[in-house]
Design an enzyme around this catalytic site. Structure first.
Site, PDB file in Angstrom:
ATOM      1  N   HIS A  55       4.322 -10.180   9.563  1.00 56.21           N
ATOM      2  CA  HIS A  55       5.396 -10.012   8.580  1.00 56.21           C
ATOM      3  C   HIS A  55       5.217  -8.680   7.866  1.00 56.21           C
ATOM      4  O   HIS A  55       4.209  -8.001   8.039  1.00 56.21           O
ATOM      5  CB  HIS A  55       5.415 -11.164   7.573  1.00 56.21           C
ATOM      6  CG  HIS A  55       4.264 -11.219   6.640  1.00 56.21           C
ATOM      7  ND1 HIS A  55       3.012 -11.699   7.001  1.00 56.21           N
ATOM      8  CD2 HIS A  55       4.145 -10.863   5.337  1.00 56.21           C
ATOM      9  CE1 HIS A  55       2.193 -11.632   5.976  1.00 56.21           C
ATOM     10  NE2 HIS A  55       2.855 -11.125   4.944  1.00 56.21           N
TER      11      HIS A  55
ATOM     12  N   HIS B 250       6.343  -6.666   3.933  1.00 57.56           N
ATOM     13  CA  HIS B 250       6.959  -6.688   2.612  1.00 57.56           C
ATOM     14  C   HIS B 250       7.289  -5.250   2.266  1.00 57.56           C
ATOM     15  O   HIS B 250       6.517  -4.338   2.569  1.00 57.56           O
ATOM     16  CB  HIS B 250       6.004  -7.206   1.535  1.00 57.56           C
ATOM     17  CG  HIS B 250       5.509  -8.587   1.738  1.00 57.56           C
ATOM     18  ND1 HIS B 250       6.316  -9.698   1.603  1.00 57.56           N
ATOM     19  CD2 HIS B 250       4.285  -9.053   2.064  1.00 57.56           C
ATOM     20  CE1 HIS B 250       5.595 -10.786   1.824  1.00 57.56           C
ATOM     21  NE2 HIS B 250       4.365 -10.423   2.117  1.00 57.56           N
TER      22      HIS B 250
ATOM     23  N   TYR C   3      -1.947   0.044   7.060  1.00 55.87           N
ATOM     24  CA  TYR C   3      -0.495  -0.041   7.218  1.00 55.87           C
ATOM     25  C   TYR C   3       0.182  -0.394   5.899  1.00 55.87           C
ATOM     26  O   TYR C   3       0.858  -1.420   5.778  1.00 55.87           O
ATOM     27  CB  TYR C   3      -0.142  -1.048   8.312  1.00 55.87           C
ATOM     28  CG  TYR C   3      -0.936  -0.829   9.579  1.00 55.87           C
ATOM     29  CD1 TYR C   3      -0.947   0.423  10.201  1.00 55.87           C
ATOM     30  CD2 TYR C   3      -1.680  -1.846  10.153  1.00 55.87           C
ATOM     31  CE1 TYR C   3      -1.681   0.640  11.360  1.00 55.87           C
ATOM     32  CE2 TYR C   3      -2.402  -1.638  11.318  1.00 55.87           C
ATOM     33  CZ  TYR C   3      -2.406  -0.398  11.903  1.00 55.87           C
ATOM     34  OH  TYR C   3      -3.125  -0.179  13.052  1.00 55.87           O
TER      35      TYR C   3
END
Length: 178
Positions: free
Chosen positions: A59, A61, A149
């Site tokens: 996922h 954000h 990342y």
């Protein structure tokens, strides 16, 4: 009940976007680079600012700020997801279900995503902190600075965080929608 998204021109929004079946798609630098390339391509055709971001294995954000006359984050997300999906290794795709087959869709991303309009400076700060702490929360790093990342290092370089921020347990009530 029908879900309604907040559409505010020039708004700042927090997003959570998840891979299909929570597959760990973003586990190497090449795949993350491909996602970054998709973001850059979409930003060129439909500008927006990525204020903060973290890319996790299954996922991501981020916080975006849209141009003053534009509220269309939905199209931008569709374009980012499509660009990545078309260019990624086919092995990253989940076998599509009947609904996806009928619509000729690939299965890399979940259909929906979570969005929250940032209300004020405190809300913004809490969501930026949440983004940067996420790798520690998921036990992928001991400190946000250790996760490659993320926009965390950019914030450290700007003097907004000390390099050792986030090494202690933190809680973000009301934000966690993973």
């Amino acid at each position: 009940m029908r879900y309604r998204r907040t559409m505010t021109p020039g708004g700042t929004f927090f997003f959570t976007v998840v891979t299909e079946a929570r597959r760990p798609v973003f586990t190497n630098a090449e795949t993350v680079a491909l996602l970054r390339s998709a973001f850059r391509a979409v930003c060129q055709s439909r500008p927006f600012q990525i204020d903060a971001i973290v890319i996790m294995p299954d996922h991501l954000h981020c916080i975006w700020t849209l141009p003053p006359d534009d509220a269309d984050f939905s199209t931008r997300w569709r374009l980012v997801k499509t660009s990545f999906t078309k260019r990624c290794d086919p092995a990253l795709r989940v076998a599509p279900n009947a609904a996806r087959i009928a619509k000729q869709q690939q299965a890399v991303w979940q259909h929906r995503y979570w969005e929250h309009q940032i209300r004020d400076e405190n809300d913004y700060t809490r969501h930026v902190d949440y983004i940067h702490y996420n790798p520690v929360k998921h036990r992928l790093a001991n400190s946000p600075i250790d996760w490659p990342y993320s926009s965390f290092s950019r914030f450290v370089e700007a003097g907004l965080y000390p390099p050792d921020w986030g090494q202690n347990a933190m809680n973000f009530p009301g934000i966690d929608r993973e």
